[in-house]
Design a protein around this motif. Sequence first.
Motif, PDB file in Angstrom:
ATOM      1  N   ASP A  49      -0.458  -8.084 -10.698  1.00  0.00           N
ATOM      2  CA  ASP A  49      -0.133  -9.138  -9.731  1.00  0.00           C
ATOM      3  C   ASP A  49       1.055  -8.741  -8.866  1.00  0.00           C
ATOM      4  N   ASN A  50       0.974  -9.095  -7.575  1.00  0.00           N
ATOM      5  CA  ASN A  50       2.046  -8.789  -6.651  1.00  0.00           C
ATOM      6  C   ASN A  50       2.031  -9.813  -5.528  1.00  0.00           C
ATOM      7  N   ALA A  51       2.907  -9.648  -4.530  1.00  0.00           N
ATOM      8  CA  ALA A  51       2.952 -10.553  -3.380  1.00  0.00           C
ATOM      9  C   ALA A  51       3.712  -9.898  -2.245  1.00  0.00           C
ATOM     10  N   GLU A  52       3.356 -10.282  -1.033  1.00  0.00           N
ATOM     11  CA  GLU A  52       4.028  -9.696   0.130  1.00  0.00           C
ATOM     12  C   GLU A  52       5.516 -10.021   0.153  1.00  0.00           C
ATOM     13  N   VAL A  53       5.918 -11.125  -0.461  1.00  0.00           N
ATOM     14  CA  VAL A  53       7.305 -11.562  -0.420  1.00  0.00           C
ATOM     15  C   VAL A  53       8.164 -10.909  -1.497  1.00  0.00           C
ATOM     16  N   TYR A  54       7.569 -10.341  -2.538  1.00  0.00           N
ATOM     17  CA  TYR A  54       8.360  -9.774  -3.628  1.00  0.00           C
ATOM     18  C   TYR A  54       9.186  -8.593  -3.144  1.00  0.00           C
ATOM     19  N   ALA A  55      10.492  -8.743  -3.271  1.00  0.00           N
ATOM     20  CA  ALA A  55      11.444  -7.707  -2.824  1.00  0.00           C
ATOM     21  C   ALA A  55      11.183  -7.313  -1.368  1.00  0.00           C
ATOM     22  N   GLY A  57       8.452  -6.902   0.214  1.00  0.00           N
ATOM     23  CA  GLY A  57       7.375  -5.925   0.369  1.00  0.00           C
ATOM     24  C   GLY A  57       7.568  -4.671  -0.463  1.00  0.00           C
ATOM     25  N   LYS A  58       8.785  -4.456  -0.967  1.00  0.00           N
ATOM     26  CA  LYS A  58       9.059  -3.231  -1.734  1.00  0.00           C
ATOM     27  C   LYS A  58       8.318  -3.214  -3.062  1.00  0.00           C
ATOM     28  N   ALA A  59       8.057  -4.395  -3.634  1.00  0.00           N
ATOM     29  CA  ALA A  59       7.345  -4.444  -4.915  1.00  0.00           C
ATOM     30  C   ALA A  59       5.946  -3.859  -4.773  1.00  0.00           C
ATOM     31  N   GLU A  60       5.296  -4.151  -3.650  1.00  0.00           N
ATOM     32  CA  GLU A  60       3.968  -3.585  -3.406  1.00  0.00           C
ATOM     33  C   GLU A  60       4.054  -2.070  -3.224  1.00  0.00           C
ATOM     34  N   GLU A  61       5.078  -1.616  -2.525  1.00  0.00           N
ATOM     35  CA  GLU A  61       5.254  -0.180  -2.299  1.00  0.00           C
ATOM     36  C   GLU A  61       5.478   0.553  -3.618  1.00  0.00           C
ATOM     37  N   VAL A  62       6.337  -0.010  -4.469  1.00  0.00           N
ATOM     38  CA  VAL A  62       6.653   0.625  -5.751  1.00  0.00           C
ATOM     39  C   VAL A  62       5.418   0.680  -6.643  1.00  0.00           C
ATOM     40  N   MET A  63       4.706  -0.436  -6.742  1.00  0.00           N
ATOM     41  CA  MET A  63       3.527  -0.465  -7.598  1.00  0.00           C
ATOM     42  C   MET A  63       2.447   0.479  -7.065  1.00  0.00           C
ATOM     43  N   GLU A 102      -3.225 -10.217   9.322  1.00  0.00           N
ATOM     44  CA  GLU A 102      -2.178  -9.212   9.502  1.00  0.00           C
ATOM     45  C   GLU A 102      -1.447  -8.920   8.189  1.00  0.00           C
ATOM     46  N   ALA A 103      -1.202  -9.944   7.383  1.00  0.00           N
ATOM     47  CA  ALA A 103      -0.523  -9.747   6.103  1.00  0.00           C
ATOM     48  C   ALA A 103      -1.378  -8.922   5.151  1.00  0.00           C
ATOM     49  N   THR A 104      -2.677  -9.151   5.176  1.00  0.00           N
ATOM     50  CA  THR A 104      -3.586  -8.362   4.334  1.00  0.00           C
ATOM     51  C   THR A 104      -3.521  -6.895   4.719  1.00  0.00           C
ATOM     52  N   GLN A 105      -3.577  -6.619   6.008  1.00  0.00           N
ATOM     53  CA  GLN A 105      -3.519  -5.234   6.474  1.00  0.00           C
ATOM     54  C   GLN A 105      -2.189  -4.572   6.095  1.00  0.00           C
ATOM     55  N   ALA A 106      -1.099  -5.325   6.212  1.00  0.00           N
ATOM     56  CA  ALA A 106       0.218  -4.774   5.886  1.00  0.00           C
ATOM     57  C   ALA A 106       0.343  -4.500   4.384  1.00  0.00           C
ATOM     58  N   SER A 107      -0.183  -5.412   3.555  1.00  0.00           N
ATOM     59  CA  SER A 107      -0.111  -5.218   2.106  1.00  0.00           C
ATOM     60  C   SER A 107      -0.952  -4.031   1.659  1.00  0.00           C
ATOM     61  N   LEU A 108      -2.124  -3.870   2.243  1.00  0.00           N
ATOM     62  CA  LEU A 108      -2.969  -2.722   1.914  1.00  0.00           C
ATOM     63  C   LEU A 108      -2.247  -1.413   2.232  1.00  0.00           C
ATOM     64  N   LYS A 109      -1.541  -1.398   3.335  1.00  0.00           N
ATOM     65  CA  LYS A 109      -0.799  -0.200   3.738  1.00  0.00           C
ATOM     66  C   LYS A 109       0.333   0.086   2.752  1.00  0.00           C
ATOM     67  N   ARG A 110       1.056  -0.972   2.338  1.00  0.00           N
ATOM     68  CA  ARG A 110       2.154  -0.772   1.391  1.00  0.00           C
ATOM     69  C   ARG A 110       1.623  -0.298   0.034  1.00  0.00           C
ATOM     70  N   PHE A 116      -8.216  -5.081  -1.940  1.00  0.00           N
ATOM     71  CA  PHE A 116      -7.712  -5.826  -3.091  1.00  0.00           C
ATOM     72  C   PHE A 116      -8.897  -6.463  -3.804  1.00  0.00           C
ATOM     73  N   ASP A 117      -8.724  -6.719  -5.078  1.00  0.00           N
ATOM     74  CA  ASP A 117      -9.753  -7.452  -5.808  1.00  0.00           C
ATOM     75  C   ASP A 117      -9.622  -8.951  -5.549  1.00  0.00           C
ATOM     76  N   VAL A 118      -8.393  -9.439  -5.535  1.00  0.00           N
ATOM     77  CA  VAL A 118      -8.136 -10.867  -5.288  1.00  0.00           C
ATOM     78  C   VAL A 118      -6.920 -11.004  -4.379  1.00  0.00           C
ATOM     79  N   ILE A 119      -7.014 -11.894  -3.394  1.00  0.00           N
ATOM     80  CA  ILE A 119      -5.849 -12.267  -2.586  1.00  0.00           C
ATOM     81  C   ILE A 119      -5.646 -13.765  -2.718  1.00  0.00           C
TER      82      ILE A 119
END
Length: 329
Positions: A49-55, A57-63, A102-110, A116-119
Amino acid sequence: MEYRFLGRSGLKVSALSFGAWVTFGNQVQVPEAKKILEGALKAGVNFFDNAEVYAGGKAEEVMGQAFKELGTKRSDLVLTTKIFWGGQGPNDKGLSRKHIVEATQASLKRYQVDYFDVIFAHRPDVTTPMEETVRAFNHIIEKGHCFYWGTSEWTAQQIEAAWGVAKRLNLIGPLVEQPEYNLFAREKVEVEYAPLYKEYGLGLTTWSPLASGLLTGKYSKDHIPEGSRFALEAHKGSRERSLVEEKLGKVDKLKKVAEEVGASLAQLSLAWALKNPHVSTVITGASKPEQFEENVQAFKFVPKLTPEIMDKIDEIMQTKPTPSKVYRE
């Protein structure tokens, strides 16, 4: 590991899962994340589980980077993110079609993945028409950006409204809700959502099973471990609401019940959440590999939660909701 269906779908998710909130991108960077995720994968966890707001956007990048370096096969993972808070611009927040796409595209990039399986819709957006939101989530599904969509911290009425739009337009409704669920927070899961499980096959991916660490028993009013969640300035408000005499007193009494079944307090609390048949997966967090290693042992204590033990827990907590309570929001 036990695997459960995510709501009324064919998707199987690990009953215990891993979330990046608080830790990834803040306390945990890629090297530490790899060790934690490797341990979770070895234990059979497949839901992350993750989210665009966590850190920010850095949380998505790290994971995402950690999984890339581990060489994990994409089809072995159930990756999720949540959309609502994406930035400071006027269109960087909410559930408009523009922000969802736009948020979906940005999260996929990070994340460095193709889908994604679920948004999840991280919160309800009362300023955007429900039809626009439902259509937007169906659009990203049709584009192959995700397979399913869900909600997080929505009311039962809002979920029903989304399903009403989906049925009217012959679209896909929200499969799953992500609410807080623990021994201190029970009413939404056990009462408010009760009609939705049968009507829509609603699944649950619950968060904060340990009440931000309070149900680990490691805190007292005068002792906050260095590096813990409540030691972070960003969680000052939560710390002040949680570390009060009434709640700490209940935690101390729960420790005796945990000892009775041979579990740690954290394991008892996780086993209690896992016992609910409507819960598809219980999201856990960890800043160290050994924390998750302890958590995953919670499964063996679920059978030990007999009706007598459950009654003892309810007597201590006094948080069991009244089934007859009806929400009108």
